[in-house]
Design a protein around this motif. Structure first.
Motif, PDB file in Angstrom:
ATOM      1  N   SER A   4       0.979  -1.058  -0.055  1.00 51.28           N
ATOM      2  CA  SER A   4       0.015  -0.039   0.191  1.00 51.28           C
ATOM      3  C   SER A   4       0.902   1.198   0.091  1.00 51.28           C
ATOM      4  O   SER A   4       1.674   1.217   0.735  1.00 51.28           O
ATOM      5  CB  SER A   4      -1.056   0.082   1.295  1.00 51.28           C
ATOM      6  OG  SER A   4      -1.714  -0.892   1.374  1.00 51.28           O
ATOM      7  N   ILE A   5       0.465   2.228  -0.888  1.00 52.97           N
ATOM      8  CA  ILE A   5       1.212   3.489  -0.764  1.00 52.97           C
ATOM      9  C   ILE A   5       0.166   4.605  -0.030  1.00 52.97           C
ATOM     10  O   ILE A   5      -0.994   4.635  -0.773  1.00 52.97           O
ATOM     11  CB  ILE A   5       1.687   4.095  -2.132  1.00 52.97           C
ATOM     12  CG1 ILE A   5       2.609   2.829  -2.681  1.00 52.97           C
ATOM     13  CG2 ILE A   5       2.393   5.254  -2.070  1.00 52.97           C
ATOM     14  CD1 ILE A   5       2.964   3.340  -4.303  1.00 52.97           C
ATOM     15  N   GLY A  52      -2.967   2.428  -4.189  1.00 51.62           N
ATOM     16  CA  GLY A  52      -2.570   3.798  -3.487  1.00 51.62           C
ATOM     17  C   GLY A  52      -3.933   4.377  -2.597  1.00 51.62           C
ATOM     18  O   GLY A  52      -5.028   3.972  -3.204  1.00 51.62           O
ATOM     19  N   PHE A  53      -3.653   5.067  -1.591  1.00 49.81           N
ATOM     20  CA  PHE A  53      -4.810   5.392  -0.777  1.00 49.81           C
ATOM     21  C   PHE A  53      -4.440   6.907  -0.265  1.00 49.81           C
ATOM     22  O   PHE A  53      -3.379   7.185   0.035  1.00 49.81           O
ATOM     23  CB  PHE A  53      -4.634   4.745   0.524  1.00 49.81           C
ATOM     24  CG  PHE A  53      -5.165   3.024   0.450  1.00 49.81           C
ATOM     25  CD1 PHE A  53      -6.313   2.845   0.310  1.00 49.81           C
ATOM     26  CD2 PHE A  53      -4.167   2.279   0.154  1.00 49.81           C
ATOM     27  CE1 PHE A  53      -6.464   1.211   0.370  1.00 49.81           C
ATOM     28  CE2 PHE A  53      -4.324   0.751  -0.188  1.00 49.81           C
ATOM     29  CZ  PHE A  53      -5.706   0.581   0.191  1.00 49.81           C
ATOM     30  N   ALA A  54      -5.488   7.782  -0.529  1.00 51.21           N
ATOM     31  CA  ALA A  54      -5.464   8.923  -0.397  1.00 51.21           C
ATOM     32  C   ALA A  54      -6.845   9.613  -0.259  1.00 51.21           C
ATOM     33  O   ALA A  54      -7.735   9.034  -0.846  1.00 51.21           O
ATOM     34  CB  ALA A  54      -4.590   9.991  -1.194  1.00 51.21           C
ATOM     35  N   PHE A  64      -1.338  13.014  -6.515  1.00 53.04           N
ATOM     36  CA  PHE A  64      -0.908  11.499  -6.062  1.00 53.04           C
ATOM     37  C   PHE A  64      -1.985  10.594  -6.870  1.00 53.04           C
ATOM     38  O   PHE A  64      -1.262   9.654  -7.250  1.00 53.04           O
ATOM     39  CB  PHE A  64      -1.398  11.366  -4.682  1.00 53.04           C
ATOM     40  CG  PHE A  64      -0.876   9.778  -4.113  1.00 53.04           C
ATOM     41  CD1 PHE A  64       0.202   9.238  -4.039  1.00 53.04           C
ATOM     42  CD2 PHE A  64      -2.068   9.178  -3.743  1.00 53.04           C
ATOM     43  CE1 PHE A  64       0.418   8.068  -3.625  1.00 53.04           C
ATOM     44  CE2 PHE A  64      -2.094   7.811  -3.538  1.00 53.04           C
ATOM     45  CZ  PHE A  64      -0.800   6.931  -3.457  1.00 53.04           C
ATOM     46  N   HIS A  65      -3.187  10.873  -6.833  1.00 57.35           N
ATOM     47  CA  HIS A  65      -3.902   9.794  -7.331  1.00 57.35           C
ATOM     48  C   HIS A  65      -3.627   9.659  -9.095  1.00 57.35           C
ATOM     49  O   HIS A  65      -3.611   9.016  -9.786  1.00 57.35           O
ATOM     50  CB  HIS A  65      -5.645  10.339  -7.383  1.00 57.35           C
ATOM     51  CG  HIS A  65      -5.880   9.980  -6.253  1.00 57.35           C
ATOM     52  ND1 HIS A  65      -6.363   8.606  -5.606  1.00 57.35           N
ATOM     53  CD2 HIS A  65      -6.292  10.573  -5.009  1.00 57.35           C
ATOM     54  CE1 HIS A  65      -6.865   8.648  -4.442  1.00 57.35           C
ATOM     55  NE2 HIS A  65      -6.689   9.766  -3.739  1.00 57.35           N
ATOM     56  N   ASP A  74      -3.685   1.322  -9.305  1.00 54.71           N
ATOM     57  CA  ASP A  74      -5.078   1.850  -8.859  1.00 54.71           C
ATOM     58  C   ASP A  74      -5.087   2.502  -7.556  1.00 54.71           C
ATOM     59  O   ASP A  74      -4.329   2.138  -6.592  1.00 54.71           O
ATOM     60  CB  ASP A  74      -6.062   0.406  -8.869  1.00 54.71           C
ATOM     61  CG  ASP A  74      -6.409  -0.022 -10.217  1.00 54.71           C
ATOM     62  OD1 ASP A  74      -6.304   0.476 -11.454  1.00 54.71           O
ATOM     63  OD2 ASP A  74      -6.619  -1.119 -10.261  1.00 54.71           O
ATOM     64  N   THR A  75      -5.958   3.167  -7.405  1.00 51.65           N
ATOM     65  CA  THR A  75      -6.222   4.089  -6.090  1.00 51.65           C
ATOM     66  C   THR A  75      -7.597   3.879  -5.402  1.00 51.65           C
ATOM     67  O   THR A  75      -8.379   3.577  -6.099  1.00 51.65           O
ATOM     68  CB  THR A  75      -5.855   5.546  -6.205  1.00 51.65           C
ATOM     69  OG1 THR A  75      -6.580   6.210  -7.086  1.00 51.65           O
ATOM     70  CG2 THR A  75      -4.174   5.636  -6.990  1.00 51.65           C
ATOM     71  N   VAL A  76      -7.473   4.179  -4.077  1.00 49.72           N
ATOM     72  CA  VAL A  76      -8.845   4.093  -3.327  1.00 49.72           C
ATOM     73  C   VAL A  76      -8.850   5.557  -2.832  1.00 49.72           C
ATOM     74  O   VAL A  76      -7.915   6.334  -2.511  1.00 49.72           O
ATOM     75  CB  VAL A  76      -8.582   3.401  -1.991  1.00 49.72           C
ATOM     76  CG1 VAL A  76      -9.743   3.440  -1.129  1.00 49.72           C
ATOM     77  CG2 VAL A  76      -8.432   1.969  -2.572  1.00 49.72           C
ATOM     78  N   ILE A  77     -10.175   6.125  -2.891  1.00 52.59           N
ATOM     79  CA  ILE A  77     -10.178   7.727  -2.515  1.00 52.59           C
ATOM     80  C   ILE A  77     -11.214   7.472  -1.201  1.00 52.59           C
ATOM     81  O   ILE A  77     -12.457   6.772  -1.425  1.00 52.59           O
ATOM     82  CB  ILE A  77     -11.015   8.453  -3.384  1.00 52.59           C
ATOM     83  CG1 ILE A  77     -10.068   8.634  -4.554  1.00 52.59           C
ATOM     84  CG2 ILE A  77     -11.246   9.875  -2.910  1.00 52.59           C
ATOM     85  CD1 ILE A  77     -10.757   9.378  -6.022  1.00 52.59           C
ATOM     86  N   VAL A  78     -11.029   8.056  -0.142  1.00 51.12           N
ATOM     87  CA  VAL A  78     -11.859   8.089   1.117  1.00 51.12           C
ATOM     88  C   VAL A  78     -12.167   9.415   1.428  1.00 51.12           C
ATOM     89  O   VAL A  78     -11.203  10.350   1.561  1.00 51.12           O
ATOM     90  CB  VAL A  78     -11.198   7.431   2.289  1.00 51.12           C
ATOM     91  CG1 VAL A  78     -12.083   7.548   3.541  1.00 51.12           C
ATOM     92  CG2 VAL A  78     -10.819   5.943   1.880  1.00 51.12           C
ATOM     93  N   LEU A  79     -13.360   9.788   1.520  1.00 52.94           N
ATOM     94  CA  LEU A  79     -13.995  11.321   1.697  1.00 52.94           C
ATOM     95  C   LEU A  79     -14.537  11.297   3.153  1.00 52.94           C
ATOM     96  O   LEU A  79     -15.520  10.224   3.128  1.00 52.94           O
ATOM     97  CB  LEU A  79     -14.814  11.575   0.585  1.00 52.94           C
ATOM     98  CG  LEU A  79     -14.088  11.813  -0.724  1.00 52.94           C
ATOM     99  CD1 LEU A  79     -15.213  12.236  -1.597  1.00 52.94           C
ATOM    100  CD2 LEU A  79     -12.870  12.433  -0.736  1.00 52.94           C
ATOM    101  N   PRO A  80     -14.461  12.249   3.692  1.00 47.56           N
ATOM    102  CA  PRO A  80     -15.124  12.330   5.080  1.00 47.56           C
ATOM    103  C   PRO A  80     -16.364  12.810   4.819  1.00 47.56           C
ATOM    104  O   PRO A  80     -17.551  12.688   5.822  1.00 47.56           O
ATOM    105  CB  PRO A  80     -14.401  13.536   5.718  1.00 47.56           C
ATOM    106  CG  PRO A  80     -13.672  14.434   4.860  1.00 47.56           C
ATOM    107  CD  PRO A  80     -13.484  13.430   3.737  1.00 47.56           C
ATOM    108  N   PHE A  81     -16.950  13.615   3.913  1.00 49.02           N
ATOM    109  CA  PHE A  81     -18.118  13.985   3.424  1.00 49.02           C
ATOM    110  C   PHE A  81     -18.479  13.618   1.903  1.00 49.02           C
ATOM    111  O   PHE A  81     -17.500  13.214   1.088  1.00 49.02           O
ATOM    112  CB  PHE A  81     -18.078  15.565   3.411  1.00 49.02           C
ATOM    113  CG  PHE A  81     -17.303  16.095   4.469  1.00 49.02           C
ATOM    114  CD1 PHE A  81     -17.679  16.165   5.974  1.00 49.02           C
ATOM    115  CD2 PHE A  81     -16.369  16.937   4.275  1.00 49.02           C
ATOM    116  CE1 PHE A  81     -16.867  16.669   6.816  1.00 49.02           C
ATOM    117  CE2 PHE A  81     -15.319  17.480   5.263  1.00 49.02           C
ATOM    118  CZ  PHE A  81     -15.848  17.325   6.532  1.00 49.02           C
TER     119      PHE A  81
END
Length: 188
Positions: A4-5, A52-54, A64-65, A74-81
């Protein structure tokens, strides 16, 4: 072994920022430095084993993405909202979006498979960003050996959930690559 990056980094400065941290004129050299950091993994680990994670804020996260995807990661996007709320708080910071951050965010979001997009739907506030960081760390750690790339000036931010907290809390078991936008000025 999967890897994981995890990335955390500063947003682009608003035009009225008193002390520059990530001025828009440094975008190109920051992009190149992020690419170099990502490329070091591509040379030692098969691309299909790296994720990738951001989050998705303007500046470091979006760069980064984009660079991961340019390298075939491939990347994962996590949002608080929810995305439209997040865009208002962390992507389109001024009425004139000169970096086209809103358009770039929406493109990344659309092109990310649903299983790799997460909306936490938290109440607005600094705690939401801290919880988002925790979720990113957890997801990255669950995928494989975690390596942290941080675009950070080395200073405490204005609240919880910033890059300083990510660097302090990530407890990475892989490599740590930290650099500041200002340290790249000589590359202009």
């Amino acid at each position: 072994m999967p890897a994981s990056i995890l990335f955390s980094g500063h947003m682009i400065d608003k035009p009225d920022r008193a002390e520059p941290r990530f001025p828009p004129e440094l975008v190109w050299v920051v992009r190149q430095r992020i690419h170099t950091a990502i490329a070091s993994f591509v040379n030692s680990i098969p691309r299909d084993r790296i994720l990738g994670f951001a989050s998705g804020a303007c500046g470091g996260d979006i760069l980064f993405h984009e660079e991961c995807r340019a390298c075939g990661i491939d990347t994962v996007i996590v949002l608080p909202f929810p995305p439209e709320v997040f865009i208002q708080s962390s992507v389109e910071l001024t009425k004139s979006d000169q970096g086209h951050w809103g358009r770039r965010f929406r493109k990344l979001w659309r092109e990310t498979p649903e299983a790799r997009r997460e909306v936490m739907d938290l109440p607005h506030g600094d705690d939401a960003y801290a919880r988002c960081n925790e979720r990113l760390i957890g997801r990255a750690r669950a995928h494989g050996q975690m390596h942290l790339i941080a675009l950070w000036d080395g200073k405490r931010g204005g609240g919880h959930g910033g890059t300083a907290d990510m660097v302090a809390n990530a407890d990475h078991e892989g490599t740590l690559d930290v650099f500041s936008p200002q340290s790249l000025k000589s590359r202009l």
